[in-house]
Scaffold this active site. Structure first.
Site, short mmCIF file in Angstrom:
data_model
loop_
_atom_site.label_atom_id
_atom_site.label_comp_id
_atom_site.label_asym_id
_atom_site.label_seq_id
_atom_site.Cartn_x
_atom_site.Cartn_y
_atom_site.Cartn_z
N GLY A 286 17.64 -16.69 5.33
CA GLY A 286 17.29 -17.80 4.44
C GLY A 286 17.04 -19.04 5.25
N ALA B 160 12.02 -17.88 16.31
CA ALA B 160 12.20 -18.98 17.25
C ALA B 160 13.67 -19.37 17.38
CB ALA B 160 11.39 -20.19 16.77
N TYR C 103 22.48 -15.68 13.47
CA TYR C 103 21.14 -15.18 13.16
C TYR C 103 20.30 -15.05 14.43
CZ TYR C 103 16.37 -15.39 11.21
OH TYR C 103 15.05 -15.15 10.90
N LYS D 130 18.89 -11.67 16.55
CA LYS D 130 17.46 -11.50 16.85
C LYS D 130 17.27 -11.19 18.34
CE LYS D 130 15.31 -12.30 12.88
NZ LYS D 130 14.70 -11.16 12.21
N GLN E 281 14.17 -35.03 12.59
CA GLN E 281 14.15 -33.74 13.28
C GLN E 281 12.75 -33.14 13.14
OE1 GLN E 281 15.92 -34.55 10.57
NE2 GLN E 281 16.43 -32.82 9.26
N THR E 282 12.33 -32.41 14.16
CA THR E 282 10.93 -31.94 14.20
C THR E 282 10.84 -30.40 14.19
OG1 THR E 282 11.01 -32.09 16.61
CG2 THR E 282 10.00 -33.94 15.43
N ARG F 71 11.90 -28.49 17.59
CA ARG F 71 11.46 -27.15 18.03
C ARG F 71 9.95 -27.02 17.84
NH1 ARG F 71 14.47 -22.73 15.07
NH2 ARG F 71 15.92 -22.90 16.81
P1 NAD Z 1 12.70 -12.71 3.16
O1 NAD Z 1 14.16 -12.98 2.95
O2 NAD Z 1 11.75 -13.18 2.12
O3 NAD Z 1 12.45 -11.16 3.41
C1 NAD Z 1 13.40 -10.31 4.01
C2 NAD Z 1 13.56 -9.12 3.09
O4 NAD Z 1 14.50 -8.21 3.67
C3 NAD Z 1 14.12 -9.50 1.72
O5 NAD Z 1 13.24 -9.12 0.69
C4 NAD Z 1 15.43 -8.75 1.63
O6 NAD Z 1 15.75 -8.29 0.34
C5 NAD Z 1 15.20 -7.61 2.61
N1 NAD Z 1 16.48 -7.02 3.01
C6 NAD Z 1 17.63 -7.68 3.30
N2 NAD Z 1 18.62 -6.80 3.54
C7 NAD Z 1 18.05 -5.57 3.41
C8 NAD Z 1 18.59 -4.26 3.54
N3 NAD Z 1 19.87 -4.06 3.85
N4 NAD Z 1 17.76 -3.21 3.35
C9 NAD Z 1 16.44 -3.41 3.01
N5 NAD Z 1 15.90 -4.63 2.87
C10 NAD Z 1 16.70 -5.70 3.08
O7 NAD Z 1 12.34 -13.34 4.57
P2 NAD Z 1 10.93 -13.53 5.26
O8 NAD Z 1 10.72 -14.98 5.40
O9 NAD Z 1 9.92 -12.70 4.59
O10 NAD Z 1 11.24 -12.95 6.71
C11 NAD Z 1 10.80 -11.67 7.14
C12 NAD Z 1 11.27 -11.44 8.57
O11 NAD Z 1 10.77 -12.48 9.40
C13 NAD Z 1 12.79 -11.46 8.72
O12 NAD Z 1 13.17 -10.52 9.69
C14 NAD Z 1 13.06 -12.86 9.24
O13 NAD Z 1 14.25 -12.93 9.98
C15 NAD Z 1 11.84 -13.09 10.11
N6 NAD Z 1 11.54 -14.53 10.29
C16 NAD Z 1 11.07 -15.27 9.25
C17 NAD Z 1 10.78 -16.62 9.45
C18 NAD Z 1 10.23 -17.47 8.36
O14 NAD Z 1 9.94 -18.64 8.62
N7 NAD Z 1 10.06 -16.98 7.14
C19 NAD Z 1 11.00 -17.20 10.71
C20 NAD Z 1 11.50 -16.41 11.73
C21 NAD Z 1 11.75 -15.07 11.52
#
Ligand code: NAD
Length: 344
Positions: free
Chosen positions: A76, A117, A147, A151, A218-219, A283
């Site tokens: 989140g 990131a 988190y 990663k 913050q940026t 960042r």
């Molecule tokens: P999101 O929360 O919308 O999507 C992640 C999905 O994973 C969710 O739908 C959730 O229900 C599912 N999930 C969680 N636990 C699970 C489980 N045990 N089994 C199956 N599914 C499960 O987030 P997002 O923004 O779509 O991010 C997608 C990926 O990108 C993630 O790995 C996140 O860490 C990475 N990420 C996202 C951002 C961003 O800015 N959105 C930045 C950096 C990294």
């Protein structure tokens, strides 16, 4: 032959958009998640509800698949990430350990992993006017949160699996992805969506005061969703086996972001700065290696992306205020929760 791909986290923001993108590329797509996409029907050929912390569920998910895009994560915005370290590290480590091991057992050829990131060390992000982060800056490691540590370890997992087994892994470090169809309230939303929501409320209700965590100086840089899915796909097709930044390199303050959204909404706002989690002070993404590796970089302007995002969130807020249920959510009460074919 048609490539059969699995997208994990396909009920989430990026996963849902990625499913649609891969369908447009002609792939056969299976989506897996613990939940259905919230705002629009999936275009996946096969969508399964499964908890990927479980190794047997991962085996089922990868069966008959050529390539995997591993996006599932318990995640989140800053509010959520800074308050749930143990849960996040536990859940995400299980998901990624089991997913890649199932991929190995089933002879998957290519595996994309969604890193962040947030792997970059705190000590390089203490100024708002930050030097953009290059991939090698991830070490010596000191990510800010559980988190980010998870990663980083999952990045290493990809590296070691590629070294030890017959699997090609690709890793992108996303920098603040935003766009329509993402979480916009409830506590897991990220800053662009949260600001769009607050400004939409301000516009509709007439209370122009917007709360911002910290001094707003913050940026960050922000990457529009269309660029993100295109970058994922390009990286997956490439020979680049090391982690790669995937983000915009345009740095803005959170105050500037709020002003841009207010301009799009055509509303005057007053910013009220309150205590709250802010993450690192600054960042930005250094895209030199991205340009070199893919001959491409994100190109949707922040203004264009915010206009799309704000318009969608304002509509969601209007629906919420009028007590109307999103028709897509109503549709998503499947009698058979195992599989739902899209009705579009
Ligand atoms: P999101 O929360 O919308 O999507 C992640 C999905 O994973 C969710 O739908 C959730 O229900 C599912 N999930 C969680 N636990 C699970 C489980 N045990 N089994 C199956 N599914 C499960 O987030 P997002 O923004 O779509 O991010 C997608 C990926 O990108 C993630 O790995 C996140 O860490 C990475 N990420 C996202 C951002 C961003 O800015 N959105 C930045 C950096 C990294």
């Amino acid at each position: 032959m048609q490539t059969r791909v699995l997208v994990t986290g396909a009920g989430g923001f990026i996963g849902h958009h990625l499913v649609n993108f891969l369908k447009r590329q002609g792939c056969w797509v299976r989506g897996v998640d613990v939940k259905w996409p919230e705002f629009m029907l999936t275009q996946a050929d096969d969508f399964r509800i499964a908890d990927l912390r479980d190794s047997a569920a991962c085996d089922e998910a990868v069966r008959g698949i050529d390539h995997i895009y591993a996006l599932a994560a318990d995640m989140g915005g800053m509010g959520f990430i800074s308050a749930n370290h143990a849960q996040i590290l536990h859940n995400n480590a299980l998901i990624n350990l089991h997913t890649i091991e199932a991929a190995r057992r089933h002879g998957i050829k290519r595996y994309f992993y969604a890193s962040s990131a947030c792997v970059y060390p705190e000590y390089r992000q203490v100024e708002a006017d930050v030097t953009a982060l290059k991939e090698e800056h991830a070490y010596p490691a000191q990510p800010q949160d559980g988190y980010g540590w998870e990663k980083l370890i999952s990045e290493r997992l990809c590296e070691y699996y590629m070294g030890d087994y017959e699997i090609q892994t690709r890793v992108a470090r996303f920098h603040n992805v935003f766009g329509p169809l993402g979480t916009w309230d409830g506590g897991r939303e990220k800053v662009p969506a949260a600001l769009c929501r607050k400004i939409a409320y301000a516009k509709i209700i007439g209370n122009r005061e917007i709360e911002i965590w910290g001094d707003g100086q913050q940026t960050r840089s922000f990457c529009y969703i269309d660029d993100c899915v295109e970058g994922i796909y390009r990286l997956m097709q490439s020979d680049h086996g090391e982690p790669l930044n995937l983000g915009s390199d345009r740095l803005v303050t959170i105050n500037q972001l709020a002003d841009m959204i207010a301009g799009i909404a055509n509303v005057d706002i007053t910013k009220k700065h309150i205590p709250g989690p802010q993450g690192v002070r600054g960042r930005n993404s250094d895209n030199s290696r991205l340009r070199e590796a893919l001959g491409w970089e994100p190109c949707v302007s922040l203004e264009q992306g915010l206009a799309q995002t704000y318009a969608w969130i304002e509509k969601q807020v209007q629906q919420q205020l009028s007590g109307r249920v999103n028709p897509v959510i109503k549709t998503f009460q499947p009698s058979n929760p195992v599989r739902l074919r899209p009705a579009i």
